[in-house]
Write an enzyme that holds these catalytic residues in place. Structure first.
Site, PDB file in Angstrom:
ATOM      1  CE1 TYR A  50      -2.982  -3.076   0.432  1.00 12.81           C
ATOM      2  CE2 TYR A  50      -3.557  -2.315   2.620  1.00 12.81           C
ATOM      3  CZ  TYR A  50      -3.712  -3.223   1.595  1.00 12.81           C
ATOM      4  OH  TYR A  50      -4.591  -4.268   1.729  1.00 12.81           O
ATOM      5  CG  HIS A 108      -0.682  -8.686   0.534  1.00 13.68           C
ATOM      6  ND1 HIS A 108      -0.356  -7.351   0.520  1.00 13.68           N
ATOM      7  CD2 HIS A 108      -2.012  -8.718   0.273  1.00 13.68           C
ATOM      8  CE1 HIS A 108      -1.425  -6.615   0.265  1.00 13.68           C
ATOM      9  NE2 HIS A 108      -2.446  -7.432   0.099  1.00 13.68           N
TER      10      HIS A 108
END
Length: 282
Positions: A50, A108
């Site tokens: 991010y 992730h």
């Protein structure tokens, strides 16, 4: 403010409703985290990918809250899988966050055959590094994200620590019940990302009708549906009004029939992201 909690298989207690920070970058990221914490959120979700870990850390510091009162999740990006790479990536995340430890650290996306010559080993090596970081007190809970049963089956062959959490795409129209059942049977908690189906829930007649019946918004209805599945959820917004609205879901309940109605909605809002197919979409 009232909040419901779940206890992970390692004993850590986390709120059922957290605050997602995907795309909350620069000054907006700092202020949104600060405001979310002011309103009562205590679970923050970010990831190395991010590119906002510095902003999340700054928002935490500006909040004035005690570190022990905030649950911070970040994630290992799928191109950093492997033992040494995981240790290095975690150190980078910790430094960017400006924290002494992370509450939850997730892989992730799993390695897959398309991207790794030995995907099972890549995931296992990353997990071994995470187990060591947990033993050193740098991570409280370790888990995964976007893992299907086949990835978990392979991981559990060598894992010494059972994943505490699997964060998956979970929303009306795409909620992966087989993955949920597999994990819940084994005591692995599920957390929902994209709970509002990339905005596709808005305007749907079934959801609009049920929301109206309960005097709630469609967003509130969908978040309530998620947590009644025993799943935690991390909606993202930078709007203070939406933050407050999302918190206001603990004063009503859906009936079993209403839950079934939402469960059986046709596919909508699916991201197209599949753990066996990255970096392409279906």
């Amino acid at each position: 403010m009232f909040m419901e909690y779940m206890t992970l298989n390692d004993g850590q207690r986390i709120p059922l409703l957290g605050f997602g920070t995907y795309k909350a970058t620069a000054a907006t990221g700092v202020e949104s985290v600060r405001e979310a914490l002011r309103q009562g959120y205590r679970l923050l979700d970010t990831a190395a990918k991010y590119e906002n870990e510095e902003q999340i850390g700054e928002g935490i510091r500006l909040s004035g809250l005690s570190r022990k009162d905030i649950i911070v999740t970040t994630k290992l990006w799928r191109e950093d899988l492997g033992y040494a790479q995981t240790k290095q990536a975690f150190d980078r995340s910790l430094k960017k966050l400006g924290l002494q430890y992370v509450d939850i650290y997730l892989i992730h996306w799993p390695a897959n055959a398309k991207n790794y010559s030995n995907w099972r080993q890549a995931n296992a090596d990353a997990w071994r590094a995470m187990e060591e970081l947990q033993a050193e007190g740098k991570i409280k809970s370790i888990g995964v994200s976007n893992f299907w049963p086949e990835h978990l089956d392979a991981l559990l062959q060598t894992a010494r620590v059972l994943p505490a959490l699997n964060q998956i795409e979970f929303h009306p129209g795409y909620w992966q019940p087989e993955v949920v059942a597999y994990c819940q049977k084994r005591g692995i908690a599920i957390e929902s990302w994209s709970p509002l189906a990339r905005g596709k829930v808005f305007g749907h007649p079934v959801l609009e009708g049920l929301a109206q019946k309960h005097g709630k918004s469609v967003s509130q209805l969908c978040l309530r549906w998620v947590i009644q599945h025993g799943v935690s959820v991390i909606p993202k917004t930078t709007s203070p009004e939406r933050m407050a609205e999302n918190l206001d879901i603990f004063n009503f309940s859906l009936t079993d029939e209403e839950m079934r109605q939402i469960d059986h909605l046709p596919e909508m809002g699916f991201s197209g992201e599949l753990p066996n197919n990255w970096p392409d979409r279906v």
